[in-house]
Design a protein around this motif. Structure first.
Motif, PDB file in Angstrom:
ATOM      1  N   ILE A  56       0.207  -7.999  12.035  1.00 34.61           N
ATOM      2  CA  ILE A  56       0.788  -8.060  11.216  1.00 34.61           C
ATOM      3  C   ILE A  56       1.576  -9.815  11.294  1.00 34.61           C
ATOM      4  CG2 ILE A  56       3.087  -7.304  11.921  1.00 34.61           C
ATOM      5  CD1 ILE A  56       3.827  -5.877   9.986  1.00 34.61           C
ATOM      6  N   ASN A  57       1.100 -10.406   9.420  1.00 35.75           N
ATOM      7  CA  ASN A  57       1.920 -11.340   9.151  1.00 35.75           C
ATOM      8  C   ASN A  57       2.932 -11.369   8.774  1.00 35.75           C
ATOM      9  OD1 ASN A  57       2.468 -14.428   8.985  1.00 35.75           O
ATOM     10  ND2 ASN A  57       0.928 -14.845   8.387  1.00 35.75           N
ATOM     11  N   VAL A  78     -11.795  -1.085   8.121  1.00 38.35           N
ATOM     12  CA  VAL A  78     -11.328  -2.995   8.520  1.00 38.35           C
ATOM     13  C   VAL A  78     -10.435  -2.252   5.693  1.00 38.35           C
ATOM     14  CG1 VAL A  78     -10.145  -4.810   8.325  1.00 38.35           C
ATOM     15  CG2 VAL A  78     -11.729  -4.195  10.046  1.00 38.35           C
ATOM     16  N   THR A  79      -9.066  -2.775   6.676  1.00 38.01           N
ATOM     17  CA  THR A  79      -8.286  -2.298   5.796  1.00 38.01           C
ATOM     18  C   THR A  79      -7.454  -3.606   5.405  1.00 38.01           C
ATOM     19  OG1 THR A  79      -8.128  -0.424   4.659  1.00 38.01           O
ATOM     20  CG2 THR A  79      -6.824  -1.290   3.888  1.00 38.01           C
ATOM     21  N   PHE A  80      -7.416  -4.880   4.546  1.00 30.57           N
ATOM     22  CA  PHE A  80      -6.559  -4.964   4.876  1.00 30.57           C
ATOM     23  C   PHE A  80      -5.344  -5.307   3.344  1.00 30.57           C
ATOM     24  CE2 PHE A  80     -10.539  -7.640   5.440  1.00 30.57           C
ATOM     25  CZ  PHE A  80     -10.091  -8.468   6.239  1.00 30.57           C
ATOM     26  N   VAL A  81      -4.447  -5.345   4.064  1.00 29.92           N
ATOM     27  CA  VAL A  81      -3.251  -4.718   2.974  1.00 29.92           C
ATOM     28  C   VAL A  81      -1.938  -5.884   3.155  1.00 29.92           C
ATOM     29  CG1 VAL A  81      -1.952  -4.296   5.019  1.00 29.92           C
ATOM     30  CG2 VAL A  81      -1.734  -2.858   3.005  1.00 29.92           C
ATOM     31  N   GLU A  82      -0.756  -5.344   1.857  1.00 34.94           N
ATOM     32  CA  GLU A  82       0.230  -7.251   1.669  1.00 34.94           C
ATOM     33  C   GLU A  82       1.288  -6.044   1.269  1.00 34.94           C
ATOM     34  OE1 GLU A  82      -0.949  -9.480  -0.912  1.00 34.94           O
ATOM     35  OE2 GLU A  82      -0.903  -8.487  -2.638  1.00 34.94           O
ATOM     36  N   ALA A  83       1.850  -6.211   1.578  1.00 33.12           N
ATOM     37  CA  ALA A  83       3.319  -5.715   1.299  1.00 33.12           C
ATOM     38  C   ALA A  83       4.347  -6.836   0.410  1.00 33.12           C
ATOM     39  CB  ALA A  83       4.243  -4.919   2.427  1.00 33.12           C
ATOM     40  N   GLU A  84       5.575  -6.349   0.192  1.00 30.95           N
ATOM     41  CA  GLU A  84       6.737  -7.344  -0.342  1.00 30.95           C
ATOM     42  C   GLU A  84       7.944  -5.971  -0.198  1.00 30.95           C
ATOM     43  OE1 GLU A  84       5.097 -10.525  -3.738  1.00 30.95           O
ATOM     44  OE2 GLU A  84       5.987  -8.514  -4.032  1.00 30.95           O
ATOM     45  N   LEU A  85       9.350  -7.097   0.480  1.00 29.01           N
ATOM     46  CA  LEU A  85      10.422  -6.645   0.582  1.00 29.01           C
ATOM     47  C   LEU A  85      11.250  -6.599  -0.359  1.00 29.01           C
ATOM     48  CD1 LEU A  85      12.158  -5.659   4.284  1.00 29.01           C
ATOM     49  CD2 LEU A  85      13.177  -6.709   2.088  1.00 29.01           C
ATOM     50  N   MET A  95       8.329  -2.837   6.578  1.00 31.15           N
ATOM     51  CA  MET A  95       6.905  -3.159   6.081  1.00 31.15           C
ATOM     52  C   MET A  95       5.786  -1.930   6.487  1.00 31.15           C
ATOM     53  SD  MET A  95       8.177  -7.226   5.206  1.00 31.15           S
ATOM     54  CE  MET A  95       7.570  -7.175   3.758  1.00 31.15           C
ATOM     55  N   ASP A  96       5.788  -2.167   7.887  1.00 26.39           N
ATOM     56  CA  ASP A  96       4.653  -1.325   8.355  1.00 26.39           C
ATOM     57  C   ASP A  96       4.360  -0.048   7.603  1.00 26.39           C
ATOM     58  OD1 ASP A  96       2.766  -1.365  10.102  1.00 26.39           O
ATOM     59  OD2 ASP A  96       3.063  -0.493  12.095  1.00 26.39           O
ATOM     60  N   ALA A 151       4.641 -10.209   3.886  1.00 25.46           N
ATOM     61  CA  ALA A 151       4.066  -9.293   5.039  1.00 25.46           C
ATOM     62  C   ALA A 151       2.281  -9.419   4.650  1.00 25.46           C
ATOM     63  CB  ALA A 151       4.484  -8.825   6.279  1.00 25.46           C
ATOM     64  N   THR A 152       1.462  -9.444   5.478  1.00 26.46           N
ATOM     65  CA  THR A 152       0.030  -9.197   5.276  1.00 26.46           C
ATOM     66  C   THR A 152      -0.461  -8.545   6.688  1.00 26.46           C
ATOM     67  OG1 THR A 152      -0.908 -10.906   6.299  1.00 26.46           O
ATOM     68  CG2 THR A 152      -0.618 -11.329   3.697  1.00 26.46           C
ATOM     69  N   ALA A 153      -1.260  -7.740   6.692  1.00 25.35           N
ATOM     70  CA  ALA A 153      -1.793  -6.740   7.753  1.00 25.35           C
ATOM     71  C   ALA A 153      -2.985  -6.191   7.735  1.00 25.35           C
ATOM     72  CB  ALA A 153      -0.917  -5.880   8.079  1.00 25.35           C
ATOM     73  N   THR A 154      -3.611  -6.240   9.100  1.00 19.05           N
ATOM     74  CA  THR A 154      -5.118  -5.974   9.346  1.00 19.05           C
ATOM     75  C   THR A 154      -5.292  -4.833   9.819  1.00 19.05           C
ATOM     76  OG1 THR A 154      -5.674  -8.156   9.498  1.00 19.05           O
ATOM     77  CG2 THR A 154      -7.562  -6.764   9.507  1.00 19.05           C
TER      78      THR A 154
END
Length: 146
Positions: free
Chosen positions: A78-79, A104-111, A56-57, A122-125
């Motif tokens: 990362i959450n 800074v970038t805020f990003v999200e993902a789905e698996l 995910m990262d 997941a979400t991350a900064t």
């Protein structure tokens, strides 16, 4: 552009069996596929939950790369929410930069598992950085002290 620059040939991506699938420029979404190596299996025979953070990262890093015009990123936090076990089969991760600023970038993902079922979110900064050896002002600084 995307397929050429995101061919995942660096060591961590190779370890996770990464493959670049697509980039939707309109939505800023990156899709990558991963084939988990045998060492990712837990006692149940599915992918160990913490090891899902790596793919995910990687996908979120690719989304930041594309959203920032080719800059690298350092994940600050990362959450990860695990929704169901993930079989030791090829799975995909879709990621996108939600908001990208100067640093800074805020990003999200789905698996999604091999059956296409949503299995983790997941979400991350991230902190946007240059490439190794690049100074803040551009190329040329090889990391030497001032």
């Amino acid at each position: 552009m995307a397929g050429q620059h995101l061919s995942p040939s660096w060591p961590s991506a190779r370890t996770m069996g990464a493959q670049f699938v697509s980039h939707d420029e309109a939505s800023g979404t990156v899709e990558m596929a991963f084939t988990p190596p045998d060492g990712f299996a837990n006692m149940r025979g599915s992918v160990q939950g913490g090891l899902l953070a790596g793919p995910m990262d990687e996908a979120m890093g690719a989304a930041v790369y594309l959203a920032t015009g080719g800059k690298l990123q350092l994940t600050l936090d990362i959450n990860l929410s695990l929704l169901r076990p993930v079989a030791m089969e090829r799975f995909t991760v879709k990621a996108r930069a939600v908001r990208s600023g100067r640093k800074v970038t805020f990003v999200e993902a789905e698996l999604f598992d091999h059956e296409g079922k949503l299995s983790a979110r997941a979400t991350a900064t991230t902190l946007v950085t240059g490439w190794p050896g690049e100074s803040q002002g551009g190329a040329g600084d090889k990391g030497r002290g001032a």
